[in-house]
Write a protein that holds these residues in place. Sequence first.
Motif, mmCIF file in Angstrom:
data_model
loop_
_atom_site.group_PDB
_atom_site.id
_atom_site.type_symbol
_atom_site.label_atom_id
_atom_site.label_comp_id
_atom_site.label_asym_id
_atom_site.label_seq_id
_atom_site.Cartn_x
_atom_site.Cartn_y
_atom_site.Cartn_z
ATOM 1 N N ASP A 52 -26.724 43.087 100.446
ATOM 2 C CA ASP A 52 -26.473 43.204 99.012
ATOM 3 C C ASP A 52 -27.761 43.541 98.284
ATOM 4 O O ASP A 52 -28.846 43.134 98.693
ATOM 5 N N CYS A 53 -27.621 44.259 97.194
ATOM 6 C CA CYS A 53 -28.728 44.539 96.293
ATOM 7 C C CYS A 53 -28.193 44.435 94.876
ATOM 8 O O CYS A 53 -27.215 45.097 94.529
ATOM 9 N N TYR A 54 -28.804 43.567 94.083
ATOM 10 C CA TYR A 54 -28.367 43.428 92.698
ATOM 11 C C TYR A 54 -28.697 44.692 91.914
ATOM 12 O O TYR A 54 -29.716 45.342 92.149
ATOM 13 N N MET A 55 -27.850 45.025 90.984
ATOM 14 C CA MET A 55 -27.983 46.265 90.233
ATOM 15 C C MET A 55 -29.258 46.301 89.393
ATOM 16 O O MET A 55 -29.847 47.353 89.202
ATOM 17 N N TYR A 56 -29.718 45.154 88.903
ATOM 18 C CA TYR A 56 -30.915 45.160 88.063
ATOM 19 C C TYR A 56 -32.173 45.509 88.855
ATOM 20 O O TYR A 56 -33.193 45.869 88.277
ATOM 21 N N LYS A 57 -32.118 45.446 90.196
ATOM 22 C CA LYS A 57 -33.271 45.793 91.020
ATOM 23 C C LYS A 57 -33.402 47.294 91.269
ATOM 24 O O LYS A 57 -34.421 47.752 91.765
ATOM 25 N N VAL A 58 -32.375 48.048 90.948
ATOM 26 C CA VAL A 58 -32.415 49.500 91.151
ATOM 27 C C VAL A 58 -33.301 50.117 90.079
ATOM 28 O O VAL A 58 -33.057 49.956 88.889
ATOM 29 N N GLN A 59 -34.357 50.813 90.508
ATOM 30 C CA GLN A 59 -35.321 51.386 89.575
ATOM 31 C C GLN A 59 -35.061 52.864 89.312
ATOM 32 O O GLN A 59 -35.248 53.342 88.204
ATOM 33 N N ASP A 60 -34.650 53.591 90.341
ATOM 34 C CA ASP A 60 -34.400 55.016 90.187
ATOM 35 C C ASP A 60 -33.340 55.432 91.198
ATOM 36 O O ASP A 60 -33.168 54.784 92.227
ATOM 37 N N VAL A 61 -32.649 56.523 90.900
ATOM 38 C CA VAL A 61 -31.566 57.005 91.765
ATOM 39 C C VAL A 61 -31.724 58.509 91.941
ATOM 40 O O VAL A 61 -31.998 59.227 90.980
ATOM 41 N N ALA A 62 -31.545 58.974 93.174
ATOM 42 C CA ALA A 62 -31.599 60.414 93.465
ATOM 43 C C ALA A 62 -30.315 60.822 94.176
ATOM 44 O O ALA A 62 -29.673 60.008 94.850
ATOM 45 N N HIS A 63 -29.945 62.078 94.021
ATOM 46 C CA HIS A 63 -28.750 62.618 94.669
ATOM 47 C C HIS A 63 -29.163 63.830 95.487
ATOM 48 O O HIS A 63 -29.883 64.700 94.991
ATOM 49 N N THR A 64 -28.736 63.885 96.748
ATOM 50 C CA THR A 64 -28.991 65.049 97.588
ATOM 51 C C THR A 64 -27.682 65.491 98.226
ATOM 52 O O THR A 64 -26.789 64.673 98.468
ATOM 53 N N ALA A 65 -27.593 66.778 98.488
ATOM 54 C CA ALA A 65 -26.427 67.321 99.188
ATOM 55 C C ALA A 65 -26.885 68.535 99.983
ATOM 56 O O ALA A 65 -27.352 69.525 99.414
ATOM 57 N N THR A 66 -26.773 68.446 101.297
ATOM 58 C CA THR A 66 -27.110 69.580 102.149
ATOM 59 C C THR A 66 -25.973 70.599 102.089
ATOM 60 O O THR A 66 -24.909 70.323 101.524
ATOM 61 N N LEU A 67 -26.192 71.740 102.680
ATOM 62 C CA LEU A 67 -25.167 72.783 102.682
ATOM 63 C C LEU A 67 -23.880 72.299 103.352
ATOM 64 O O LEU A 67 -22.783 72.502 102.841
ATOM 65 N N ILE A 68 -24.030 71.606 104.484
ATOM 66 C CA ILE A 68 -22.845 71.114 105.191
ATOM 67 C C ILE A 68 -22.132 70.050 104.360
ATOM 68 O O ILE A 68 -20.905 70.021 104.293
ATOM 69 N N GLU A 69 -22.909 69.165 103.714
ATOM 70 C CA GLU A 69 -22.285 68.153 102.859
ATOM 71 C C GLU A 69 -21.521 68.810 101.716
ATOM 72 O O GLU A 69 -20.407 68.401 101.388
ATOM 73 N N LYS A 70 -22.097 69.840 101.133
ATOM 74 C CA LYS A 70 -21.421 70.558 100.042
ATOM 75 C C LYS A 70 -20.118 71.192 100.511
ATOM 76 O O LYS A 70 -19.118 71.200 99.789
ATOM 77 N N THR A 76 -25.284 62.475 99.348
ATOM 78 C CA THR A 76 -26.034 61.267 99.654
ATOM 79 C C THR A 76 -26.719 60.785 98.389
ATOM 80 O O THR A 76 -27.328 61.575 97.674
ATOM 81 N N VAL A 77 -26.624 59.479 98.119
ATOM 82 C CA VAL A 77 -27.261 58.864 96.960
ATOM 83 C C VAL A 77 -28.375 57.975 97.477
ATOM 84 O O VAL A 77 -28.152 57.133 98.354
ATOM 85 N N ILE A 78 -29.587 58.156 96.954
ATOM 86 C CA ILE A 78 -30.739 57.353 97.352
ATOM 87 C C ILE A 78 -31.142 56.495 96.165
ATOM 88 O O ILE A 78 -31.448 57.019 95.097
ATOM 89 N N CYS A 79 -31.137 55.174 96.352
ATOM 90 C CA CYS A 79 -31.528 54.229 95.305
ATOM 91 C C CYS A 79 -32.903 53.675 95.657
ATOM 92 O O CYS A 79 -33.088 53.117 96.738
ATOM 93 N N TYR A 80 -33.852 53.827 94.763
ATOM 94 C CA TYR A 80 -35.178 53.253 94.926
ATOM 95 C C TYR A 80 -35.156 51.895 94.230
ATOM 96 O O TYR A 80 -34.960 51.815 93.025
ATOM 97 N N THR A 81 -35.340 50.823 95.004
ATOM 98 C CA THR A 81 -35.127 49.481 94.479
ATOM 99 C C THR A 81 -36.381 48.629 94.604
ATOM 100 O O THR A 81 -37.327 48.985 95.300
ATOM 101 N N GLY A 82 -36.329 47.487 93.960
ATOM 102 C CA GLY A 82 -37.365 46.480 94.102
ATOM 103 C C GLY A 82 -36.949 45.423 95.113
ATOM 104 O O GLY A 82 -37.546 44.359 95.193
ATOM 105 N N ASP A 83 -35.936 45.707 95.918
ATOM 106 C CA ASP A 83 -35.423 44.780 96.921
ATOM 107 C C ASP A 83 -36.369 44.760 98.119
ATOM 108 O O ASP A 83 -36.872 45.796 98.550
ATOM 109 N N THR A 84 -36.614 43.580 98.686
ATOM 110 C CA THR A 84 -37.555 43.480 99.802
ATOM 111 C C THR A 84 -36.967 43.993 101.109
ATOM 112 O O THR A 84 -37.685 44.529 101.937
ATOM 113 N N THR A 85 -35.659 43.842 101.318
ATOM 114 C CA THR A 85 -35.068 44.287 102.581
ATOM 115 C C THR A 85 -34.804 45.781 102.616
ATOM 116 O O THR A 85 -34.861 46.384 103.678
#
Length: 138
Positions: A52-70, A76-85
């Motif tokens: 689990d990661c609490y929502m308040y720990k999420v600092q930034d969010v990125a979205h990527t999609a390769t050609l095959i994913e498209k 793919t969603v990448i969340c940059y968090t302050g979570d230790t794990t």
Amino acid sequence: MKSYYSEVMWIMEYIERKRWLFFGLPFTFTKYTIREDMITISEGLLKTVENDCYMYKVQDVAHTATLIEKMFGLGTVICYTGDTTHPQLIISHVRNSREIKEFILRESEEARIKRRTVNMLDIGSGDISDLNGDADDM
């Protein structure tokens, strides 16, 4: 996306499965649950690990999609968090990835405001003495 009515308000959550890139089939044993207050990743078949990661720990969010994913409507969603794990929480190969990214951004900001943990960034405004006009005295 799943919405349901609680006694107090509407609660929104996304429940998505990690998918294969081949035709976007959900044959993996990873499930992502994104709620207004928490992101939960459940992985495994014989041994299930839930993180689990609490929502308040999420600092930034990125979205990527390769050609095959498209091609198969995934992303793919990448969340940059302050979570230790999980300093980088990766939500891989899911449908509605752009919508999930926007939901996480909105809800993480609201969670930080509720918990009064909003960070103020120093954007290089200079020294406090510059504001008083004392910069020439140096």
